[in-house]
Design an enzyme around this catalytic site. Structure first.
Site, PDB file in Angstrom:
ATOM      1  N   ASP A  91     -18.319 -64.849  -8.849  1.00 18.51           N
ATOM      2  CA  ASP A  91     -18.690 -66.112  -9.391  1.00 18.51           C
ATOM      3  C   ASP A  91     -18.654 -65.222 -10.223  1.00 18.51           C
ATOM      4  O   ASP A  91     -19.023 -64.127 -10.864  1.00 18.51           O
ATOM      5  CB  ASP A  91     -20.276 -66.265  -8.430  1.00 18.51           C
ATOM      6  N   ILE A  92     -18.394 -65.607 -11.223  1.00 18.21           N
ATOM      7  CA  ILE A  92     -18.064 -65.914 -12.964  1.00 18.21           C
ATOM      8  C   ILE A  92     -20.102 -66.106 -13.472  1.00 18.21           C
ATOM      9  O   ILE A  92     -19.920 -65.125 -14.833  1.00 18.21           O
ATOM     10  CB  ILE A  92     -17.255 -67.449 -13.830  1.00 18.21           C
ATOM     11  N   ASN A 149     -23.464 -75.695  -0.915  1.00 20.30           N
ATOM     12  CA  ASN A 149     -23.296 -77.116  -1.866  1.00 20.30           C
ATOM     13  C   ASN A 149     -22.625 -78.676  -1.229  1.00 20.30           C
ATOM     14  O   ASN A 149     -21.422 -77.948  -1.532  1.00 20.30           O
ATOM     15  CB  ASN A 149     -23.968 -76.797  -2.872  1.00 20.30           C
ATOM     16  N   GLY A 194     -26.378 -79.001  -6.058  1.00 20.26           N
ATOM     17  CA  GLY A 194     -26.566 -78.381  -6.711  1.00 20.26           C
ATOM     18  C   GLY A 194     -24.638 -78.469  -7.004  1.00 20.26           C
ATOM     19  O   GLY A 194     -24.107 -76.845  -7.547  1.00 20.26           O
ATOM     20  N   GLN A 195     -23.906 -78.507  -6.566  1.00 24.24           N
ATOM     21  CA  GLN A 195     -22.199 -78.494  -6.000  1.00 24.24           C
ATOM     22  C   GLN A 195     -21.739 -78.276  -7.690  1.00 24.24           C
ATOM     23  O   GLN A 195     -22.236 -79.309  -8.194  1.00 24.24           O
ATOM     24  CB  GLN A 195     -21.897 -79.031  -5.631  1.00 24.24           C
ATOM     25  N   HIS A 202     -15.704 -74.459  -2.183  1.00 27.13           N
ATOM     26  CA  HIS A 202     -16.440 -73.007  -1.245  1.00 27.13           C
ATOM     27  C   HIS A 202     -17.117 -72.439  -0.974  1.00 27.13           C
ATOM     28  O   HIS A 202     -17.999 -73.220  -0.509  1.00 27.13           O
ATOM     29  CB  HIS A 202     -16.546 -72.559  -3.227  1.00 27.13           C
ATOM     30  N   LEU A 203     -16.878 -71.096  -0.065  1.00 27.77           N
ATOM     31  CA  LEU A 203     -18.366 -70.570   0.245  1.00 27.77           C
ATOM     32  C   LEU A 203     -19.246 -69.473  -0.465  1.00 27.77           C
ATOM     33  O   LEU A 203     -18.095 -68.775  -1.182  1.00 27.77           O
ATOM     34  CB  LEU A 203     -17.684 -70.137   1.111  1.00 27.77           C
ATOM     35  N   HIS A 204     -20.088 -69.604  -1.205  1.00 29.91           N
ATOM     36  CA  HIS A 204     -20.795 -68.611  -1.511  1.00 29.91           C
ATOM     37  C   HIS A 204     -20.955 -67.783  -0.741  1.00 29.91           C
ATOM     38  O   HIS A 204     -21.817 -67.514   0.451  1.00 29.91           O
ATOM     39  CB  HIS A 204     -22.264 -68.603  -2.469  1.00 29.91           C
TER      40      HIS A 204
HETATM   41  P1  5GP Z   1     -21.583 -74.773  -6.824  1.00 35.25           P
HETATM   42  O1  5GP Z   1     -22.274 -75.353  -8.350  1.00 35.25           O
HETATM   43  O2  5GP Z   1     -20.103 -75.431  -6.703  1.00 35.25           O
HETATM   44  O3  5GP Z   1     -21.998 -75.193  -5.210  1.00 35.25           O
HETATM   45  O4  5GP Z   1     -20.253 -73.633  -7.347  1.00 35.25           O
HETATM   46  C1  5GP Z   1     -20.304 -72.970  -8.104  1.00 35.25           C
HETATM   47  C2  5GP Z   1     -19.682 -71.441  -8.769  1.00 35.25           C
HETATM   48  O5  5GP Z   1     -18.474 -71.449  -8.878  1.00 35.25           O
HETATM   49  C3  5GP Z   1     -20.545 -71.230 -10.048  1.00 35.25           C
HETATM   50  O6  5GP Z   1     -21.376 -70.600  -8.742  1.00 35.25           O
HETATM   51  C4  5GP Z   1     -20.096 -70.531 -10.973  1.00 35.25           C
HETATM   52  O7  5GP Z   1     -20.293 -70.059 -11.637  1.00 35.25           O
HETATM   53  C5  5GP Z   1     -18.323 -70.477 -10.053  1.00 35.25           C
HETATM   54  N1  5GP Z   1     -17.189 -70.859 -11.482  1.00 35.25           N
HETATM   55  C6  5GP Z   1     -17.442 -71.718 -12.258  1.00 35.25           C
HETATM   56  N2  5GP Z   1     -16.079 -71.900 -12.976  1.00 35.25           N
HETATM   57  C7  5GP Z   1     -16.209 -70.378 -12.500  1.00 35.25           C
HETATM   58  C8  5GP Z   1     -14.510 -69.617 -13.302  1.00 35.25           C
HETATM   59  O8  5GP Z   1     -13.818 -70.108 -13.701  1.00 35.25           O
HETATM   60  N3  5GP Z   1     -14.499 -68.420 -12.722  1.00 35.25           N
HETATM   61  C9  5GP Z   1     -14.952 -68.195 -11.429  1.00 35.25           C
HETATM   62  N4  5GP Z   1     -15.236 -66.632 -11.470  1.00 35.25           N
HETATM   63  N5  5GP Z   1     -16.592 -68.820 -11.134  1.00 35.25           N
HETATM   64  C10 5GP Z   1     -16.595 -70.471 -12.000  1.00 35.25           C
END
Ligand code: 5GP
Ligand code: ZN
Length: 114
Positions: free
Chosen positions: A31-32, A87, A93-94, A100-102
């Site tokens: 994750d970034i 999410n 929080g999505q 995607h699975l964290h």
């Molecule tokens: P969400 O909030 O939708 O459950 O999770 C999205 C995740 O994607 C966040 O944790 C965010 O930091 C990550 N993310 C968003 N853009 C990028 C990207 O360009 N590269 C990577 N590696 N992660 C990303």
């Protein structure tokens, strides 16, 4: 493939990511913006907007995603506990609307989540 989707762009190689695993169905990368010492994302190559958009035809894919998340967690040494999170929707929080699975670990994770 969705033109505007950041994860589709990672799959296409248009945005760089630290890839940890890839096969014909799924990819995993860091994750970034990590929320724990280890924070990986496991995603399907197929563009699916989120958990609620899964169809019956996706059942083996979602199973593979979760299994791969657990295998990667073991590979990176998260033996003493980790959290798998998906999410669904903005209120949860999505922020990226590609399934995607964290995989989060490397510190004590409190419950309930915020
Ligand atoms: P969400 O909030 O939708 O459950 O999770 C999205 C995740 O994607 C966040 O944790 C965010 O930091 C990550 N993310 C968003 N853009 C990028 C990207 O360009 N590269 C990577 N590696 N992660 C990303
Ligand atoms: Zn996508």
């Amino acid at each position: 493939m969705s033109q505007e989707c950041v994860f589709c762009k990672i799959i296409a190689g248009d945005i760089p990511a630290t890839l940890l695993y890839e096969d014909e169905d799924v990819l995993a990368f860091n994750d970034i913006s990590p929320q724990a010492p280890t924070h990986l994302l496991v995603i399907p190559r197929k563009h699916i907007a989120g958990p609620a958009a899964l169809t019956d035809a996706d059942q083996s894919l979602i199973g593979k995603l979760i299994k791969k998340g657990t295998e990667l967690a073991a590979e990176v040494g998260l033996d003493d506990g980790y959290r798998l999170v998906m999410n669904n929707g903005e209120k949860a929080g999505q922020t990226v609307f590609h399934l995607h699975l964290h995989v989060l670990g490397g510190r004590v994770l409190t419950w309930p989540p915020g």
